[in-house]
Design an enzyme around this catalytic site. Structure first.
Site: not given
Length: 558
Positions: A55, A220, A390-391, A540, A542
Site C-alpha cells: 500500500g 498502517h 516564544g524563546d 514588543d 524585547g
C-alpha cells in the site's frame, strides 16, 4: 483534515507521477501504479529482478528504492491497501526476464495473497518468480508466532541485501537464500506519539493523550501492542532495545546494522536523538554497530514516532549493505566510527582588578536583575509568543543564571562588571538577544574604561551601548524593537543629572512610554516583521524585557 492532495482517489497515481518526474532513472507504467527502472536491458540480459511493494502511504517506500543495486520495480496499492494481482503481475512482466524475479513481501495477508498469486501466474508464463516474506516486528513476540508477525521497516534492509545479490549476478535461488537469511536476521519495533490520517478516511486512526504513547505498532496507522505513559527519548529507546536484543538473541561481541526510521511526522532532530541513544545502548551491551542510518525509510503518512531495526551482520551481509546502490531514497554510506570530539578552545583567563568602592553595589544590582529576569520568564515567553518564536523568557532565564555564576571578582569595577556580564551573556543566550546584550555591555565597558563613574560617564556609556545595538542589528527607533525602550531611556538618563536614582527614574519612565508605543507600531525587523499588522496590539517582547531589568535596577538604587 488538511492535506496537500487533490483527489484522494488519485493521490497514489499523482504521487508516483511526481516521483518519476523528479527521477529520470525511473519509469512509470502507463496503465498500472508500478515504477520500474528506466532503460532496462532487453529481457534476455536482465539479472534477477527484485521487486517489492504494498500500500501507498509508506513513502519513500517502496518506489524510492527502485534503482541499480536495489529494486528493479515497485508496485503501489491505494493508501495502506495491497496492490492488485494484475498490478504485481504487470510489474514482474515489465522488470524481469528469463532469470526470474524475487518478490520481497511484508507479512500482511493482502500482500501475501496478491503477490503470491502474481508469482504463480508469472511462473506459469515462463518468468520464474519466488517470494521472501519479511516478518520483522519483534513487538509481537508475545502475541503471535514468529511466522505471523508483521513486516515493517526492516524490509528496507532486506531490499538492499537482495538487490545487491541480484546485481552481483546470482541466480534466483541464491538471491532468495540471501534474502531469506537477511529477513531472518532483522528485527524491528516502533513507537507512535500520535495517529495519522488516511486521506480517504479524513480522521485520525486513533486518539492519544498528551502524556501517552503507543508501543509496538505497525505501519498502517493502527494502534500498538500496548499504550504507555510518555517517557524521555532515552527511556523509550531502552525499552525498544531490550525487546529487540532479547528477541534476536544478540550477545556481546555480535555486530548489527542499525536503522532508525521516522514514521513521517518526526523531525530529523528527534531521529538523531533516538539514534544517539540506540548507539549508546547497543555499545553498552557490547554489540558493535559498524553501519547505521537515520531518516524516513518506511513511514505511515504523517504519524509522529519512529521505529528501530537491527540486522545481525556477518562479513557477507555487510558487503551487501556496502555494495553500490543508486535508488533515490537509499542514502548509501552508513559507515560508523567512534564519535569524534575536539576540545573547545577556551576563552583567555580573565583577570580582575582590585575591587573598587562600587563593587558590592554592582554585584547587588546584577543579582537583582538576574532575579527579576527569572521571575518574569513565563511572562516574557507569553509576550514573545505573540509575534516571535516564544524563546525570549528562556533566553533571559539562561542569561540570569550566567550572571549569578560570575565570581565576585568580576564586579571589581564598573568596566570589569560590564565586560564580564557581556562575555557571560554571549555564551549563555542564543538567538538575537545574546549578541545584542553582549555588544551593548562591551561598548559600555569600553566607554567607561578607567574613568570615574560619574553621571556623565554613565550617560555616555548608556548612549553608546544603545548605538552599538543599532549598528549590529540595523534597527532604529520606531522599528518596534528593544531600541524603542532603550533609546528614549538613554536620552532621559543623560538629561537628568540630579542624582543616580532620579536619573534612572526618568530613564525608566521614558522606557515604559517607549515600550507601550510599540504596541501600535508595525514591525520592520526580526520575525515579527513577517506578521505585519498581525503583530499589533501587544508591546514588543524585547522592549518588555528591557523594562524588567530596568525596574530591577530602580529597586536596587532605591
Amino acid at each position: 483534515m488538511k492535506k496537500l492532495v487533490n483527489d484522494p482517489r488519485r493521490v497514489v497515481r499523482e504521487m508516483l507521477e511526481g516521483l518519476a518526474d523528479l527521477n529520470p532513472g525511473l519509469a512509470l507504467l502507463d496503465a498500472e501504479d508500478v515504477v520500474v527502472r528506466a532503460a532496462l536491458p532487453v529481457p534476455e540480459h536482465r539479472p534477477v529482478a527484485v521487486l517489492s511493494g504494498g500500500g501507498a502511504g509508506h513513502e519513500p517506500a517502496h518506489a524510492g528504492y527502485v534503482g541499480p543495486g536495489m529494486l528493479a520495480g515497485a508496485i503501489a496499492g491505494d493508501v495502506f491497501t495491497s496492490p492488485s494481482v494484475d498490478a504485481v503481475l504487470a510489474g514482474i512482466r515489465a522488470a524481469a526476464g528469463p532469470r526470474g524475479a524475487l518478490l520481497v513481501v511484508k507479512n500482511y495477508t493482502g500482500d501475501r495473497l496478491n503477490f503470491g498469486l502474481a508469482a504463480a501466474l508469472a511462473t506459469a508464463e515462463g518468468i520464474p518468480t519466488k517470494l521472501v516474506v519479511v516478518a520483522d516486528d519483534a513487538a509481537l513476540h508475545e502475541t503471535v508466532a514468529p511466522e505471523r508477525r508483521r513486516g515493517i521497516a526492516g524490509t528496507v534492509l532486506v531490499h538492499k541485501v537482495a538487490g545487491a545479490a541480484a546485481e552481483a549476478g546470482l541466480d534466483l535461488d541464491a538471491v532468495l537464500a540471501e534474502a531469506e537469511a537477511a529477513s531472518s536476521a532483522v528485527v524491528t519495533m516502533g513507537v507512535a506519539l500520535g495517529a495519522c490520517t488516511v486521506p480517504a478516511a479524513g480522521v485520525p486512526g486513533f486518539a492519544l493523550g498528551e502524556d501517552e504513547m503507543e508501543l509496538g505498532l505497525g505501519i498502517h496507522g493502527e494502534q500498538g501492542v500496548r499504550r504507555a505513559p510518555m517517557a524521555p527519548a532515552d527511556a523509550i529507546v531502552a525499552t525498544i532495545l531490550d525487546t529487540l536484543v532479547a528477541d534476536a538473541g544478540l550477545r556481546e561481541g555480535d555486530q548489527v546494522a542499525l536503522l532508525v526510521n521516522g514514521l513521517g511526522g518526526t523531525p530529523p532532530m528527534e531521529l538523531s536523538v533516538v539514534a544517539r541513544a540506540a548507539l549508546a545502548g547497543l555499545r553498552d551491551r557490547g554489540i558493535a554497530v559498524p553501519r547505521g542510518w537515520a531518516g524516513n525509510f518506511m513511514t505511515a503518512l504523517e504519524m509522529p514516532g519512529c521505529s528501530i531495526s537491527l540486522m545481525r551482520l556477518d562479513a557477507a551481509r555487510l558487503a551487501r549493505l556496502d555494495a553500490p546502490a543508486s535508488a533515490p531514497a537509499w542514502p548509501g554510506g552508513g559507515m560508523l566510527a567512534p564519535r569524534a570530539t575536539v576540545a573547545t578552545p577556551a576563552d583567555p583567563a580573565p583577570g580582575h582588578p582590585e575591587p573598587g568602592p562600587l563593587a558590592p553595589a554592582l554585584r547587588r544590582v546584577a543579582l537583582a536583575v538576574a532575579a527579576a529576569l527569572e521571575a518574569e520568564e513565563a511572562a516574557l515567553t507569553a509576550l514573545d509568543s505573540h509575534a516571535g518564536d516564544g524563546d525570549l523568557g528562556l533566553s533571559m532565564a539562561r542569561g540570569a543564571a550566567a550572571i549569578r555564576a560570575l565570581p565576585e571578582g568580576a564586579f571589581a569595577t564598573p568596566a570589569s562588571a560590564l565586560s564580564a556580564m557581556a562575555q557571560a551573556l554571549r555564551r549563555a543566550i542564543a538567538g538575537s538577544s545574546g549578541p545584542f546584550y553582549a555588544t551593548a555591555l562591551l561598548r559600555a565597558a569600553q566607554v567607561l574604561g578607567d574613568r570615574d563613574a560619574d553621571h556623565a560617564g554613565w550617560a555616555e556609556a548608556f548612549r553608546q551601548s544603545v548605538a552599538a545595538i543599532g549598528e549590529l542589528g540595523g534597527a532604529r527607533p520606531g522599528d518596534r524593537t528593544m531600541l524603542d525602550a532603550l533609546h528614549p531611556a538613554a536620552e532621559a538618563f543623560a538629561a537628568t543629572p540630579a542624582s543616580p536614582a532620579a536619573a534612572w527614574d526618568a530613564a525608566l519612565a521614558a522606557a515604559q512610554a517607549g515600550t507601550a508605543a510599540t504596541a501600535t507600531m508595525r514591525p520592520r525587523l526580526g520575525r515579527a516583521a513577517y506578521l505585519g499588522d498581525r503583530a499589533l496590539g501587544q508591546p514588543d517582547a524585547g522592549a518588555g524585557a528591557v523594562l524588567v531589568w530596568m525596574q530591577a535596577i530602580q529597586r536596587s538604587l532605591g
